[in-house]
Design an enzyme around this catalytic site. Structure first.
Site, mmCIF file in Angstrom:
data_model
loop_
_atom_site.group_PDB
_atom_site.id
_atom_site.type_symbol
_atom_site.label_atom_id
_atom_site.label_comp_id
_atom_site.label_asym_id
_atom_site.label_seq_id
_atom_site.Cartn_x
_atom_site.Cartn_y
_atom_site.Cartn_z
ATOM 1 N N SER A 150 36.659 30.311 39.045
ATOM 2 C CA SER A 150 36.282 31.291 40.068
ATOM 3 C C SER A 150 35.439 32.375 39.433
ATOM 4 O O SER A 150 35.694 32.803 38.297
ATOM 5 C CB SER A 150 37.522 31.920 40.698
ATOM 6 O OG SER A 150 37.158 33.019 41.534
ATOM 7 N N TYR A 163 46.095 35.257 41.125
ATOM 8 C CA TYR A 163 45.255 34.070 41.291
ATOM 9 C C TYR A 163 44.170 34.031 40.215
ATOM 10 O O TYR A 163 43.938 33.000 39.566
ATOM 11 C CB TYR A 163 44.617 34.070 42.678
ATOM 12 C CG TYR A 163 43.476 33.113 42.837
ATOM 13 C CD1 TYR A 163 43.694 31.766 43.079
ATOM 14 C CD2 TYR A 163 42.148 33.548 42.739
ATOM 15 C CE1 TYR A 163 42.631 30.869 43.217
ATOM 16 C CE2 TYR A 163 41.084 32.671 42.876
ATOM 17 C CZ TYR A 163 41.331 31.336 43.119
ATOM 18 O OH TYR A 163 40.275 30.449 43.248
#
Length: 258
Positions: A150, A163
């Protein structure tokens, strides 16, 4: 003269391959000639739908079921993969592994419980670690491992702190594996999406948030799963044979400015 397909004769496994970015990756790899194992954890109908879409486009695919984030998940996944290949009379082994499956945790640190934290790391970090560990004897020399990370690991994003930590750990796994597996000609890279139009981000249904995320890209739009799949297909190909241990920004240039 006919140009050969980029992944012709290759076998690929895409975790979380039934929806979103994983679905797009599977379709792209299959469209380039790979036999694709479409992994799913819970939604069998979505996996079967993705397989049918691939077959309708002239590709080859099959579903593989294993819940990730539970004890023995990697062994379950590979056992299902091996059975499915044998059932198709396909050659055992693997050429391309895409660790795509993941869950989000859109909470600030004060709101993250221990159970939340453990679940996120179990699915996003522990599962791919052991999927790779258990799969190394199946991955052929010259193979490819692609970890879907990410862009949030490169910017401060407190709303996704736990996360993002799972993805940062995955980025380090990329570095370590690239060093270890280079002698076998296996490349290992991370591909990092930004704000992408998928079901994993429920906030995109809010017009103001959607507009802000789209505006973060230099292109003024959200990413599409196919945008990410195209990058993964390149990284998984022989064209990227001299690139390993890299973190590849596939965000559409988000947060380049201040």
């Amino acid at each position: 003269m006919t140009t050969p397909l980029r992944h012709d004769g290759k076998t690929a496994l895409v975790t979380g391959g039934s929806r979103g970015i994983g679905r797009a990756i599977g379709r792209r790899l299959a469209g380039e000639g790979a036999l694709v194992a479409v992994h799913y954890g819970h939604d069998r109908s979505a996996a079967e739908r993705t397989v049918k879409e691939i077959e309708a486009d002239g590709g080859r695919a099959f579903p593989v079921h294993a819940e990730l984030g539970v004890p023995g998940d990697a062994d379950t996944l590979w056992a299902a993969f091996d059975r499915a290949l044998a059932g198709r009379d396909a050659e055992p082994g693997l050429d391309i592994l895409v660790n795509n499956a993941g869950i989000t945790l859109p909470r600030r640190i004060a709101d993250v419980t221990e159970a939340d934290y453990d679940r996120a790391f179990a699915v996003n970090t522990k599962a791919p670690f052991f999927v790779v560990q258990r799969g190394l004897d199946r991955l052929r020399d010259g193979g490819r491992i692609v970890n879907v990370s990410s862009v949030a690991t490169r910017v401060a994003f407190p709303q996704l702190v736990a996360y993002t930590m799972t993805k940062a750990a995955l980025d380090y796994l990329t570095l370590a594996l690239a060093q270890e597996l280079g002698s076998r000609g296996i490349t290992v890279n991370s591909v990092a999406p930004g704000y992408t139009e998928t079901e994993i981000n429920p906030t995109l249904s809010v017009p103001e948030i959607r507009q802000r995320y789209a505006g973060a890209s230099v292109f003024g739009r959200l990413g599409a799963p196919a945008d990410i799949a195209d990058v993964v297909s390149f990284v998984a190909s022989d064209d990227a044979r001299w690139m390993t241990g890299q973190w590849i920004d596939a965000s559409g240039g988000v947060h380049l400015g201040v």
